[in-house]
Design a protein around this motif. Sequence first.
Motif, short mmCIF file in Angstrom:
data_model
loop_
_atom_site.label_atom_id
_atom_site.label_comp_id
_atom_site.label_asym_id
_atom_site.label_seq_id
_atom_site.Cartn_x
_atom_site.Cartn_y
_atom_site.Cartn_z
N SER A 7 0.82 -1.20 0.00
CA SER A 7 0.00 0.00 0.00
C SER A 7 0.86 1.26 0.00
O SER A 7 0.55 2.25 -0.68
N THR A 8 1.98 1.22 0.74
CA THR A 8 2.88 2.38 0.75
C THR A 8 3.54 2.58 -0.61
O THR A 8 3.72 3.71 -1.07
N LEU A 9 3.89 1.48 -1.27
CA LEU A 9 4.49 1.56 -2.61
C LEU A 9 3.52 2.19 -3.60
O LEU A 9 3.90 3.08 -4.38
N LEU A 10 2.29 1.76 -3.59
CA LEU A 10 1.29 2.31 -4.50
C LEU A 10 0.95 3.75 -4.15
O LEU A 10 0.73 4.59 -5.04
N GLU A 11 0.92 4.05 -2.87
CA GLU A 11 0.62 5.41 -2.45
C GLU A 11 1.70 6.38 -2.91
O GLU A 11 1.41 7.49 -3.38
N SER A 12 2.98 5.97 -2.80
CA SER A 12 4.06 6.84 -3.26
C SER A 12 4.01 7.05 -4.77
O SER A 12 4.30 8.14 -5.26
N LEU A 13 3.60 6.02 -5.50
CA LEU A 13 3.46 6.19 -6.95
C LEU A 13 2.32 7.13 -7.28
O LEU A 13 2.43 7.97 -8.20
N ARG A 56 1.28 9.59 -5.51
CA ARG A 56 1.69 10.96 -5.21
C ARG A 56 2.53 11.55 -6.34
O ARG A 56 2.46 12.75 -6.62
N LEU A 57 3.33 10.71 -7.00
CA LEU A 57 4.06 11.20 -8.17
C LEU A 57 3.12 11.51 -9.33
O LEU A 57 3.33 12.49 -10.06
N GLN A 108 0.09 12.52 -9.08
CA GLN A 108 -0.69 13.71 -8.75
C GLN A 108 0.07 14.99 -9.05
O GLN A 108 -0.54 16.05 -9.21
N ASP A 109 1.38 14.92 -9.12
CA ASP A 109 2.20 16.09 -9.49
C ASP A 109 3.03 15.72 -10.73
O ASP A 109 4.24 15.51 -10.66
N PRO A 110 2.37 15.64 -11.90
CA PRO A 110 3.05 15.07 -13.08
C PRO A 110 4.19 15.93 -13.61
O PRO A 110 5.20 15.41 -14.05
N LEU A 111 4.03 17.26 -13.58
CA LEU A 111 5.05 18.12 -14.18
C LEU A 111 6.39 17.99 -13.44
O LEU A 111 7.44 17.76 -14.06
N ALA A 112 6.34 18.12 -12.13
CA ALA A 112 7.58 18.02 -11.35
C ALA A 112 8.17 16.61 -11.44
O ALA A 112 9.39 16.44 -11.51
N SER A 113 7.31 15.60 -11.45
CA SER A 113 7.79 14.22 -11.52
C SER A 113 8.47 13.94 -12.86
O SER A 113 9.54 13.32 -12.91
N ILE A 114 7.86 14.40 -13.95
CA ILE A 114 8.43 14.17 -15.28
C ILE A 114 9.76 14.90 -15.43
O ILE A 114 10.73 14.35 -15.99
N MET A 163 9.50 6.63 -2.82
CA MET A 163 9.47 7.70 -3.82
C MET A 163 10.80 7.75 -4.58
O MET A 163 10.83 7.87 -5.82
N GLY A 164 11.93 7.67 -3.84
CA GLY A 164 13.22 7.60 -4.51
C GLY A 164 13.36 6.36 -5.38
O GLY A 164 13.98 6.39 -6.44
N PHE A 165 12.77 5.25 -4.92
CA PHE A 165 12.78 4.02 -5.71
C PHE A 165 12.05 4.22 -7.04
O PHE A 165 12.54 3.80 -8.10
N TRP A 166 10.89 4.88 -6.99
CA TRP A 166 10.14 5.11 -8.22
C TRP A 166 10.88 6.05 -9.16
O TRP A 166 10.86 5.87 -10.38
N PHE A 167 11.55 7.06 -8.62
CA PHE A 167 12.34 7.96 -9.46
C PHE A 167 13.45 7.19 -10.18
O PHE A 167 13.71 7.42 -11.37
N GLY A 168 14.13 6.30 -9.47
CA GLY A 168 15.18 5.51 -10.10
C GLY A 168 14.65 4.57 -11.17
O GLY A 168 15.23 4.46 -12.25
#
Length: 272
Positions: free
Chosen positions: A40-46, A48-49, A51-57, A259-264
């Motif tokens: 659930s934490t893994l999906l929640e962090s994804l 959140r990314l 929800q803020d697509p511009l900064a994430s991209i 969140m850092g995992f998803w960025f990588g």
Amino acid sequence: MSQKPEPRGATRQTLSGTTSNKTRLSQPFNFTSYLRDHQSTLLESLMRLVQDPLASIMTVMVIAIALSLPGGLYVGLKNVQSITDQWDNQSVISLYLFADLEDTKALALSHQLSSRSDVLNVMYISKEEGMRYFEQSSGYEQILSALPENPLPIVLQVIPTYDVSVETLSSLEALRTELASAPEVEYAELDAQWLHRLASVLSFGQRFVYALSALLIGAVLLIVGNTIRMAVERRRDEVLVMKLVGATDFYIRRPFLYMGFWFGILGGYWLV
């Protein structure tokens, strides 16, 4: 005056607002709920990314570019090295003898060099052969024929037993120095100047790739760290509330690590 007994199974409230850990420690560890909590934490962090697509991209693109530059340079450098290793080029050491040296001494030196274990073959080029080749290559036959004598020396082209490469360059240079010390030799030249330049370029390119990789890896760590720090600041109130109700540091840190995992993962996928 006697105190009123507490109900059975109730937990005691501490001064900080957190409950006692006695009841929680008595509960057995449930691995299924532990994995479900991580999921659930893994999906929640994804989410959140998302929800803020511009900064994430933008963050993902910066990570992908920073990883692709040193990787591309390293692959290109390895391709150049592999191409040069596959070249089948024989190295030639040209020995220019003294102009007044007799032919018999030059032939004796040629036979002496041919008997060496590190020499594959020796080509004897007389003065007349050198003049004919020079006339054909220069196109000045009439001018050269007017010379009173042949100014060209006898040349011995020594072919070592090993081919020219970046690895054998030092051995070839040592052999050239040894042959140049012969009393009959005026000058010795190794026909591998291009290899000297190539080795210098490859060495510089390798150091440049390593330095650039270190700088870009540091930049990626700073970017991801700064992004997570801003995410922590945005959720500061939520973190304080979680600390008040007794959440552990690992539990609070978990979504930011994911969140850092998803960025990588997204940066690597963008790179591929």
